[in-house]
Design an enzyme around this catalytic site. Structure first.
Site, PDB file in Angstrom:
ATOM      1  N   LYS A  77     -54.875 -21.428 -22.027  1.00  0.00           N
ATOM      2  CA  LYS A  77     -53.607 -21.753 -22.683  1.00  0.00           C
ATOM      3  C   LYS A  77     -53.069 -20.544 -23.458  1.00  0.00           C
ATOM      4  O   LYS A  77     -53.829 -19.812 -24.085  1.00  0.00           O
ATOM      5  CB  LYS A  77     -53.844 -22.930 -23.630  1.00  0.00           C
ATOM      6  CG  LYS A  77     -52.662 -23.376 -24.456  1.00  0.00           C
ATOM      7  CD  LYS A  77     -53.081 -24.501 -25.393  1.00  0.00           C
ATOM      8  CE  LYS A  77     -51.921 -25.034 -26.215  1.00  0.00           C
ATOM      9  NZ  LYS A  77     -52.338 -26.166 -27.079  1.00  0.00           N
ATOM     10  N   SER A 145     -48.729 -29.588 -25.752  1.00  0.00           N
ATOM     11  CA  SER A 145     -48.682 -28.127 -25.804  1.00  0.00           C
ATOM     12  C   SER A 145     -49.620 -27.456 -24.811  1.00  0.00           C
ATOM     13  O   SER A 145     -49.439 -26.280 -24.500  1.00  0.00           O
ATOM     14  CB  SER A 145     -48.977 -27.637 -27.228  1.00  0.00           C
ATOM     15  OG  SER A 145     -50.308 -27.895 -27.600  1.00  0.00           O
ATOM     16  N   SER A 169     -52.962 -32.538 -28.045  1.00  0.00           N
ATOM     17  CA  SER A 169     -52.415 -31.554 -27.107  1.00  0.00           C
ATOM     18  C   SER A 169     -53.341 -31.140 -25.984  1.00  0.00           C
ATOM     19  O   SER A 169     -52.929 -30.415 -25.093  1.00  0.00           O
ATOM     20  CB  SER A 169     -51.947 -30.308 -27.872  1.00  0.00           C
ATOM     21  OG  SER A 169     -50.794 -30.609 -28.621  1.00  0.00           O
TER      22      SER A 169
END
Length: 432
Positions: A77, A145, A169
């Protein structure tokens, strides 16, 4: 090859049934095929990944010892630092930020033999990289996210990856994209190298955790990521029990679908109830039971969002103006602690809490995505939680169920999630 679990890829590479180079090439090709429609991978490290694969194969050929993830690709990420690759957090002011050091968790993945493919998009949409799409329908949102991470894993561009979770998230994108994700117990994994900076004392909600298509891969990666790094002072060197030794028979399971802050779709509630029945059929002691003060989680979180944080780990660099004065912050901490005390008392009588992952399945871009009343409470308490796909919406979108366990009992959450995955379907290939 790209549909195999990370665990199976690791086994075949070690046995020399396939080469690390073949595995990396296959995943790079898959990213080339699916990413234009997803916008999930935003920084690719193809040449370096191929070079690392060649080294990995040479290591095996020499008969040297290898790590548990030798030759296995992974993605990260864009809120977690990887040396030499951009880490922007999706913000234009950081578009030229390229860290020179790995986050502790990225370093540990590499040390275990894993090969980094690249970085993945954050949020449903951001000002640097734009919008990410759901692999089951590009008109739909991947949610949360860790959106790009969930999307590329679901689409078989990566077998596993690293996300982060403050209020859901990891778990929300896993639910929306039909994969599985683990929010570990707060303090099991170091946050060193998370961007933006997380002060664990100021924010005891946020954790880094693994995401994958299969529960066995979460279990494979967790020991690699866990433990003290002597930089994040919040990490506790707690033992990690073997999830394969957990017996479902006799587990005490509480489940719920509705409360004052939660109104799921009928299909979402039905998926949770089906999962509860399955556990009962396997000998668990299952009852519908709502934890105390659960409806307070949203307001506690709203009050948290009103507090100010530092953007720097060495100097106080205020992220904004606080909306709370000192007394209000102290009151907020008291109410938060009262909530945690009520929840730990409830968990004294339970081994597992079973809930929907979200009120709604993934929704079309631009439509309200629903609230997240099921994931927020267990961020506030710091309990481990796994989301796994257990059903499909009438629109063809995945529906996940959340498995919450006692603190430090990731083994229990993983064992229950694995049973649900094996019986209720788990990840299903998207139509890409």
């Amino acid at each position: 090859m790209v549909r195999l679990s990370a665990s199976e890829l690791a086994r075949r590479i070690r046995r020399k049934q396939i080469s690390a180079r073949e595995v990396i090439e296959a995943h790079l090709l898959r990213i080339e095929q699916v990413n234009p429609g997803l916008n999930a991978v935003v920084a690719l490290s193809a040449e370096e990944a191929l070079a690392q694969a060649v080294k990995a194969d040479a290591t095996l050929a020499r008969g040297e010892a290898v790590g548990p993830l030798h030759g296995v690709p992974f993605t990260v990420k864009d809120w977690i630092d990887a040396a030499g690759l951009p880490c922007t957090g999706g913000e234009a002011r950081y578009k030229n930020r390229i860290p020179v050091r790995d986050a502790s968790v990225v370093s540990r993945m590499r040390q275990a033999g894993a090969i980094l493919l690249g970085k993945t998009n954050v949020m449903v949409e951001n000002e640097v990289y734009g919008r990410t799409h759901n692999p089951y329908n590009p008109a739909y949102s991947p949610c949360g996210s860790s959106s790009g991470e969930a999307a590329i894993i679901a689409a078989c561009g990566s077998p596993l990856g690293l996300g982060s979770d403050s209020g859901g998230s990891i778990r929300q994108p896993a639910h929306a994209c039909g994969i599985t994700g683990l929010k570990p117990t707060t303090g099991r994994l170091p946050l060193t190298g998370h961007f933006p900076f997380i002060s664990a004392m100021n924010d005891p909600r946020t954790t880094i955790g693994p995401m994958a298509r299969f529960v066995e891969d979460l279990a494979l990666v967790l020991p690699v990521l866990s433990g003290v790094d002597w930089q994040d002072a919040s990490v506790i060197p707690m033992p990690l029990a073997d999830w394969r030794q957990v017996k479902i028979d006799g587990l005490r399971v509480a489940f719920y679908t509705h409360h004052a802050e939660a109104e799921p779709t009928p299909e979402t509630a039905a998926a949770c109830r089906r999962a509860a029945r399955l556990l009962a059929e396997h000998g668990a002691q299952v009852e519908e039971n709502l934890p105390p003060r659960i409806e307070e989680a949203y307001e506690i979180t709203r009050q948290y969002w009103a507090r100010v944080e530092s953007e720097d780990d060495e100097e106080w660099v205020s992220s904004s103006r606080s909306q709370l004065d000192g007394d209000e912050v102290a009151r907020h901490l008291f109410i938060w602690d009262r909530f945690r005390r009520a929840m730990i008392g409830f968990m004294a009588r339970q081994d597992v809490i079973l809930t929907p992952a979200a009120e709604l399945p993934a929704q079309p871009h631009g439509q309200p995505e629903g609230r997240i009343p099921y994931t927020l409470p267990y961020s506030l308490t710091g309990y481990p939680a796994v989301v796994v796909r257990c059903a499909t919406s009438p629109e063809g979108m995945p529906i996940g169920v959340q498995v919450v366990a006692r603190p430090w009992r990731e083994d229990v959450a993983l064992a229950v999630a694995h049973l649900l995955e094996q019986t209720l379907g788990g990840w299903q290939p998207p139509p890409l």
